[in-house]
Design an enzyme around this catalytic site. Structure first.
Site, PDB file in Angstrom:
ATOM      1  N   SER A  79       0.829  -1.070  -0.138  1.00 15.75           N
ATOM      2  CA  SER A  79      -0.066   0.102  -0.126  1.00 15.75           C
ATOM      3  C   SER A  79       0.923   1.196  -0.119  1.00 15.75           C
ATOM      4  O   SER A  79       2.165   1.136   0.122  1.00 15.75           O
ATOM      5  CB  SER A  79      -0.833  -0.153   1.319  1.00 15.75           C
ATOM      6  N   LYS A  80       0.157   2.583  -0.174  1.00 14.49           N
ATOM      7  CA  LYS A  80       1.066   3.467  -0.081  1.00 14.49           C
ATOM      8  C   LYS A  80       2.068   3.875   0.808  1.00 14.49           C
ATOM      9  O   LYS A  80       3.192   4.478   0.598  1.00 14.49           O
ATOM     10  CB  LYS A  80       0.097   4.768  -0.109  1.00 14.49           C
ATOM     11  N   ARG A  81       1.923   3.479   1.842  1.00 13.71           N
ATOM     12  CA  ARG A  81       2.981   3.578   2.834  1.00 13.71           C
ATOM     13  C   ARG A  81       4.308   2.892   2.838  1.00 13.71           C
ATOM     14  O   ARG A  81       5.386   3.161   3.231  1.00 13.71           O
ATOM     15  CB  ARG A  81       2.500   3.322   4.376  1.00 13.71           C
ATOM     16  N   HIS A  82       4.089   1.901   1.635  1.00 14.48           N
ATOM     17  CA  HIS A  82       5.496   1.356   1.255  1.00 14.48           C
ATOM     18  C   HIS A  82       6.224   2.245   0.190  1.00 14.48           C
ATOM     19  O   HIS A  82       7.245   1.517  -0.130  1.00 14.48           O
ATOM     20  CB  HIS A  82       5.081   0.086   0.671  1.00 14.48           C
ATOM     21  N   GLY A  83       5.889   3.338  -0.081  1.00 16.18           N
ATOM     22  CA  GLY A  83       6.503   3.896  -0.772  1.00 16.18           C
ATOM     23  C   GLY A  83       5.672   4.146  -2.209  1.00 16.18           C
ATOM     24  O   GLY A  83       4.604   4.162  -2.324  1.00 16.18           O
TER      25      GLY A  83
END
Length: 486
Positions: A257-261
């Site tokens: 998801s987005k928090r992975h970059g």
RNA sequence: GUCCCUAUCGUCUAGAGGCCUAGGACACAUCCCUUUCACGGAUGAGACACGGGUUCGACUCCCGUUGGGGACGCCA
């Protein structure tokens, strides 16, 4: 009962295309192309809050960039539907859903739920558990009565009635037999109180009406498959074949998801990744061709794709390997093609370069082995453009050597001694030897200062190859600058 | 918590009972090539989660344990 092969990719337009979505689209596309089937693009935009035309255009652009062309769906410029089963935007198929919803209501497979959000929330709170299924209301109004109430302005959602006793067995194309007990889900909403249908309902109706034969999607949809199965059964539709693939995971093994970059295709596009590399890389996250080879063109993927080789466990997205994959595809590109991709980048960075075929060929031969992404070309080529020549911080140590000044001066004299517009590699080699003899230094004390006098840094491209790319006059001005930096 | 899915090197994977002293790729290490850095080449280190079965034989089949993931929305 050989049905024509019809598969679909059904994104909801709420932002850029995610790499997971790209893989889902790819597998469906590959399956269609490999089987001589039809690849359909359907837009799931029943969530009015989040869906926008702008997002739709972004998704379509990403898909086009990847080269995953669809046979039926929405035109990427006009957003008009093309194909015989349209319209292909769910927001334009509302009458269809309402019609089928009425059928379910009339057959007793669904009911109106008049509880408000607040009431529902209270029920959840009261249960004391973090997760709880909403129980069926104590009283369900008779349909005629319920309809009157709705007609008089009451707001109600429509829920599908789940018996709860049975079990549905699907023969999953990638997982084999999967048993889904009905009590896995509660009575679920098919029509919101604002009159908009909900994903699970639209999806089932559309897959049936569009005669979709196979559905490949991520395993997070397994419980939705159960719900959709029940809708198919209630309406007497024939269900498609399902294949639930593994998820793409982040480094921490959680769903990517987005928090992975960077997780959107658009981001990778901007970062200088090639669409064929992205396709190749995600294809290998959950599928393999069987042999030892890993680098494939899109056509090779189409040719080799086989559902039987899809696998079941989640796959971590490894950016390092993706970079390598990109570099590999990038180096395999014909120089002319690569140059076309680089052009806009140079323009944007205001880097002026000769455009001759000779220059393109020579320069790319040198630089492409050092490029992992298109963006890397910027810093590689910048030193060729004299207006960006500057002595880098990396050169500090070299500038402090006692012999550096003498090397600079001898090198300058060598350039003065030549006459052509460009130096050849041989001339350069000879000049270097002359400097060596004149100053009496060798090894890094010879090469590094010369490199500094040409690119401003002690490390970089092979000078024998770079020097012929730079005009002699420019070399002269550069060494003067280097002398000035001492 | 409940249900569902899943389990081979750090990561992506090959392996469909004997071919496995488990193969490849990325990353890592060493060496070669190279008057720099890369590219390329060679070599090395590195895994079948655990416990029971089934079988003459289990990485492969079955069961359990443990680990991981997903779902549990009037999102898709």
């Amino acid at each position: 009962m050989a049905r024509p092969i019809r598969v679909r990719f059904a994104p909801s337009p709420t932002g850029y295309l995610h790499v997971g979505g790209a893989r889902t689209a790819l597998y469906n596309y590959l399956f269609a192309k490999n089987q001589g089937g039809t690849f359909i693009l359907r837009i799931e935009d029943t969530d009015l809050e989040r869906s926008t035309d702008e997002s739709l255009r972004m998704q379509l652009d990403d898909l086009k960039w990847l080269g995953l062309d669809w046979d039926e769906g929405v035109d990427s410029t006009t957003l008009e539907s093309k194909g015989d089963y349209g319209p292909y935007r769910q927001s334009q198929r509302l009458d269809l859903y309402r019609k089928h919803c009425d059928q379910l209501l009339e057959k007793g497979f669904a009911y109106y739920d008049f509880r408000t959000d607040e009431e529902l929330e209270q029920i959840k709170q009261a249960s004391g558990e973090k997760f709880t299924r909403i129980p069926r209301p104590e009283t369900i109004l008779d349909l005629t009565e319920a309809r009157e109430k709705v007609a008089s302005g009451a707001s109600a959602a429509v829920r599908f009635k789940v018996d709860g006793g049975g079990e549905h067995v699907i023969n999953d194309l990638v997982r084999g037999e999967v048993r889904l007990p009905e009590d896995m889900v509660g009575d679920f909403i098919i029509m919101r109180s604002n009159g908009m249908p909900v994903y699970n309902f639209c999806c089932a109706i559309d897959d049936a009406l569009m005669e979709i034969s196979h559905v490949f999607r991520a395993e997070e949809h397994l419980s939705n498959t159960l719900r959709q199965k029940m809708i198919y059964d209630a309406l007497g539709f024939e269900a498609p074949e399902f294949g639930h693939m593994s998820l793409i995971l982040g480094q921490d093994k959680q769903k990517l998801s987005k928090r992975h970059g960077a997780t959107s295709c658009h981001q990778y596009h901007e970062m200088g990744y090639l669409p064929e590399a992205l396709l190749n890389f995600v294809a290998l996250l959950g599928w393999s061709a069987g042999g030892d080879e890993e680098v494939f063109s899109r056509d090779q993927l189409i040719d080799k794709f086989d559902v039987k080789r899809l696998h079941t466990a989640g796959a971590v997205f490894d950016e390092e390997k993706f970079k390598w994959m990109n570099a590999t595809h990038l180096r395999a590109l014909p120089h002319q093609k690569l140059w076309e991709l680089l052009g806009p980048l140079f323009e944007k960075e205001n880097i002026s370069l000769p455009e001759s075929e000779d220059f393109i060929d020579k320069s790319l031969t040198i630089f492409k082995t050092k490029m992992e992404t298109l963006l890397d070309a910027i810093e590689l080529f910048r030193p060729v453009d004299e207006k960006y020549f500057e002595i880098s911080d990396e050169a500090t140590e070299v500038l402090e050597w006692e012999t550096t000044k003498a090397v600079f001066e001898a090198w300058r004299a060598q350039i003065k001694g030549q006459s052509g517009m460009y130096l050849t590699a041989d001339e350069f080699g000879e000049m270097q030897n002359q400097v060596k003899d004149a100053v009496g230094v060798k090894g890094k004390h010879l090469f590094m200062p010369i490199r500094v006098a040409i690119i401003g840094k002690p490390h970089g491209a092979d000078l024998k190859m770079l020097v012929p790319l730079v005009e002699r006059e420019s070399l002269l001005r550069r060494v003067d600058k280097a002398l000035a930096a001492l």
